[in-house]
Write a protein that holds these residues in place. Structure first.
Motif, short mmCIF file in Angstrom:
data_model
loop_
_atom_site.label_atom_id
_atom_site.label_comp_id
_atom_site.label_asym_id
_atom_site.label_seq_id
_atom_site.Cartn_x
_atom_site.Cartn_y
_atom_site.Cartn_z
N LEU A 1 8.03 3.71 2.49
CA LEU A 1 8.23 4.25 3.83
C LEU A 1 7.21 5.33 4.18
O LEU A 1 6.64 5.35 5.27
N PHE A 2 6.96 6.23 3.22
CA PHE A 2 6.13 7.39 3.52
C PHE A 2 4.72 7.31 2.92
O PHE A 2 4.01 8.30 2.90
N LYS A 3 4.33 6.14 2.42
CA LYS A 3 3.01 6.08 1.77
C LYS A 3 1.87 6.24 2.77
O LYS A 3 0.77 6.61 2.41
N ASN A 4 2.15 5.97 4.05
CA ASN A 4 1.16 6.19 5.09
C ASN A 4 1.61 7.36 5.97
O ASN A 4 2.50 8.11 5.60
N ASP A 5 1.02 7.51 7.11
CA ASP A 5 1.26 8.66 7.97
C ASP A 5 2.49 8.42 8.84
O ASP A 5 2.40 7.94 9.97
N LEU A 6 3.67 8.77 8.32
CA LEU A 6 4.93 8.52 9.01
C LEU A 6 5.82 9.75 8.95
O LEU A 6 5.87 10.44 7.94
N LYS A 7 6.56 9.97 10.04
CA LYS A 7 7.51 11.08 10.09
C LYS A 7 8.77 10.62 10.80
O LYS A 7 8.72 9.84 11.76
N MET A 8 9.92 11.16 10.34
CA MET A 8 11.20 10.89 11.00
C MET A 8 11.60 12.10 11.84
O MET A 8 11.54 13.24 11.37
N TYR A 9 12.01 11.83 13.09
CA TYR A 9 12.53 12.86 13.98
C TYR A 9 14.02 12.61 14.14
O TYR A 9 14.43 11.53 14.60
N VAL A 10 14.82 13.61 13.77
CA VAL A 10 16.27 13.40 13.64
C VAL A 10 17.04 14.18 14.69
O VAL A 10 16.93 15.42 14.78
N TYR A 11 17.84 13.47 15.48
CA TYR A 11 18.67 14.04 16.54
C TYR A 11 19.99 14.49 15.92
O TYR A 11 20.60 13.78 15.13
N PRO A 12 20.50 15.69 16.29
CA PRO A 12 21.72 16.22 15.66
C PRO A 12 22.98 15.46 16.07
O PRO A 12 22.99 14.72 17.05
N LEU A 13 24.02 15.67 15.30
CA LEU A 13 25.32 15.04 15.54
C LEU A 13 26.38 16.12 15.71
O LEU A 13 26.48 17.03 14.88
N LEU A 14 27.17 16.02 16.77
CA LEU A 14 28.31 16.91 16.96
C LEU A 14 29.53 16.24 16.39
O LEU A 14 29.99 15.21 16.89
N ASP A 15 30.05 16.80 15.29
CA ASP A 15 31.23 16.24 14.65
C ASP A 15 32.43 16.43 15.58
O ASP A 15 32.84 17.55 15.87
N GLN A 16 32.99 15.32 16.05
CA GLN A 16 34.07 15.40 17.04
C GLN A 16 35.36 15.96 16.45
O GLN A 16 36.17 16.54 17.16
#
Length: 511
Positions: A387-402
């Motif tokens: 997954l990360f062997k090349n130029d990759l980044k994950m952008y993670v949106y938060p979760l509101l625990d209901q």
């Protein structure tokens, strides 16, 4: 082409076709040669005249082939078809079809147009050679009449040749071309079945078809987005792509030298959260040093799993979602890549620029579940390595625990104890990054809840989606939408009392 309701839902292609006897390439070429109404041109550039060769070798070609030619030299090619930036491109295959079909009509229509269905088959291919070791691929097209002097229709496909040797590539190209020509002449009324027939006498280990475009009067009712889905469903490719306007595009050509930001989802429907995730992630993505000043593209991806309900894919439901994403101006990728490392490998095959993947906390948590990597010898470590062997980044949106009201982000997500150091490494090196500046009002929106409300007539869903989406869903009753209209007050003859009546869109009125 008209489809029954069952066909539109994708439950049946055509039973008779699925049970058909598959003709070998010799039989297909001979059937065309023995058809007295067919006459046309073969124009091929690259990998030899492998398609035309089939029609000469089976016999009877004199009754079918008006001309067979190749223009390998670029100067000759430009003189015949006009200058072109890329010689193996959709632009070039279209120019070849235009030129050769015009010549056919100019030279032969007066003499035999009353009884002849003219056609042109063309291909432009970059195959392996002594000097070229890059990926082999090509464009194939056929323009054809289904009746004498009828307006022509056209099919264009893009293929990847996966063989390791040039000779095998040529053989595969010849078979694929014969399949396309035969399908155009004898299966054009069944475009979904025609797509399946492209792999006759081949396997997806030898060739991949990652774009198909039907056009012309015989395909006036064909939706090319649905045909793109069929390519993936049939195993001819693992990914296909179309723009907001519904135009199908070849992914590698559309993504070439571009940075890519991609969000996966069901988009049933696309909500305010969908757009807020993209808005925030894009603001961070374009500030990356490797992205600044570069061309970038945003994709919304639906996997076959996202589209499947039970064990079926409802084609109308798919088109509803595609229409909604189109209204938002988004380009769509359909894929069969369940694992993110496979998606990443595919995208890096299309571009060497940076990739950004947008996701929510629940998806990130799933990625750290080791049960999904049982098929990999190296398990989760192998997956992350890919997954990360090349130029990759994950952008993670938060979760509101209901349940608790707690906000869970990439920064405080808890993973299995033995994976904490791996997770910390990815965070510290900014390979995983929390999305900032999000709209807090969006945190309580979940697409499954929106879908439930719009199907039960609860109008509150309209505030959870972009205005253009709400308008489209209500106007066309997409995704099973039920819209309660205003209460009407009526007086019935013989009754002075006022009666309330409510009509639900999509629900028949009482007689």
């Amino acid at each position: 082409m008209a489809h029954s309701d069952t066909e539109r839902r994708g439950w049946v292609v055509t039973v008779a076709f699925m049970k058909r006897e598959i003709l070998d390439t010799h039989q297909k070429a001979l059937q065309i040669n023995l058809d007295p109404g067919l006459y046309g041109t073969f124009a091929e550039i690259g990998a030899g005249q492998e398609v035309a060769r089939w029609f000469f070798r089976v016999g009877g070609a004199a009754g079918t082939v008006a001309k067979a030619m190749s223009a390998y030299d670029m100067t000759f090619s430009d003189a015949i078809y006009g200058p072109c930036e890329r010689y193996v491109s959709k632009q070039r295959i279209t120019a070849m079809l235009d030129h050769e079909f015009r010549l056919l009509l100019e030279r032969l229509d007066a003499k035999r147009g009353d009884s002849t269905r003219f056609f042109v088959f063309a291909d432009t291919v970059a195959a392996k050679s002594f000097s070229r070791k890059d990926e082999a691929h090509g464009w194939l097209g056929v323009r054809f009449q289904t009746a004498p002097r009828a307006e022509p229709s056209q099919i264009i496909i893009h293929v990847r040749l996966l063989e390791k040797e040039n000779l095998q590539e040529q053989e595969a190209l010849g078979i694929m071309g014969a399949n396309l020509a035969h399908g155009a002449h004898y299966h054009h009324r069944q475009p979904e079945a025609l797509i399946v027939s492209l792999l006759d006498n081949l396997t997806n280990q030898r060739v991949e078809v990652d774009m198909v475009e039907f056009s012309g009067p015989d395909f006036a009712k064909v939706d090319n987005r649905l045909m793109s889905l069929k390519l993936v469903q049939s195993g001819l490719t693992n990914a296909a792509m179309f723009t907001a306007s519904g135009e199908v595009v070849q992914p590698a050509e559309a993504l070439y030298k571009k940075s890519i930001l991609i969000e996966r989802g069901s988009f049933r429907p696309a909500t305010n959260v969908t757009l807020d995730m993209l808005r925030c992630a894009q603001a961070q993505f374009i500030q990356e040093p490797r992205v600044q000043g570069e061309q970038s593209v945003t994709l919304l991806e639906m996997t076959l799993k996202n589209l499947t309900e039970g064990d079926k894919i409802d084609h109308q439901d798919f088109l509803d979602r595609a229409d909604i994403l189109g209204a938002l101006g988004k380009t769509v990728l359909i894929s069969n890549y369940a694992e993110y490392h496979r998606l990443a490998a595919y995208l890096f095959r299309c571009t060497k620029k940076m990739i950004g993947i947008v996701m929510g906390v629940p998806t990130l948590s799933e990625i750290f579940d080791e049960k999904y990597y049982a098929d990999l010898e190296g398990g989760i470590l192998e997956s992350f390595g890919r997954l990360f062997k090349n130029d990759l980044k994950m952008y993670v949106y938060p979760l509101l625990d209901q349940a608790t009201g707690s906000l869970i982000s990439a920064g405080n997500l808890r993973v299995a104890p033995h994976l904490r150091h791996l997770y910390a490494y990815l965070l510290e090196n900014r390979l995983i990054e929390s999305i900032r500046d999000y709209n807090e009002n969006c945190l309580s929106i979940f697409s499954r809840d929106v879908l439930k409300r719009l199907r039960t007539g609860d109008a509150s869903w309209e505030d959870m989606v972009p205005a253009v989406v709400a308008q489209m869903i209500k106007k066309r009753n997409l995704l099973g939408c039920v819209v309660k209209t205003r209460v009407r007050r009526a007086i019935r003859p013989g009754n002075l009392g006022l009666i309330d009546s409510v009509h639900l869109a999509g629900v028949p009125k009482a007689a």
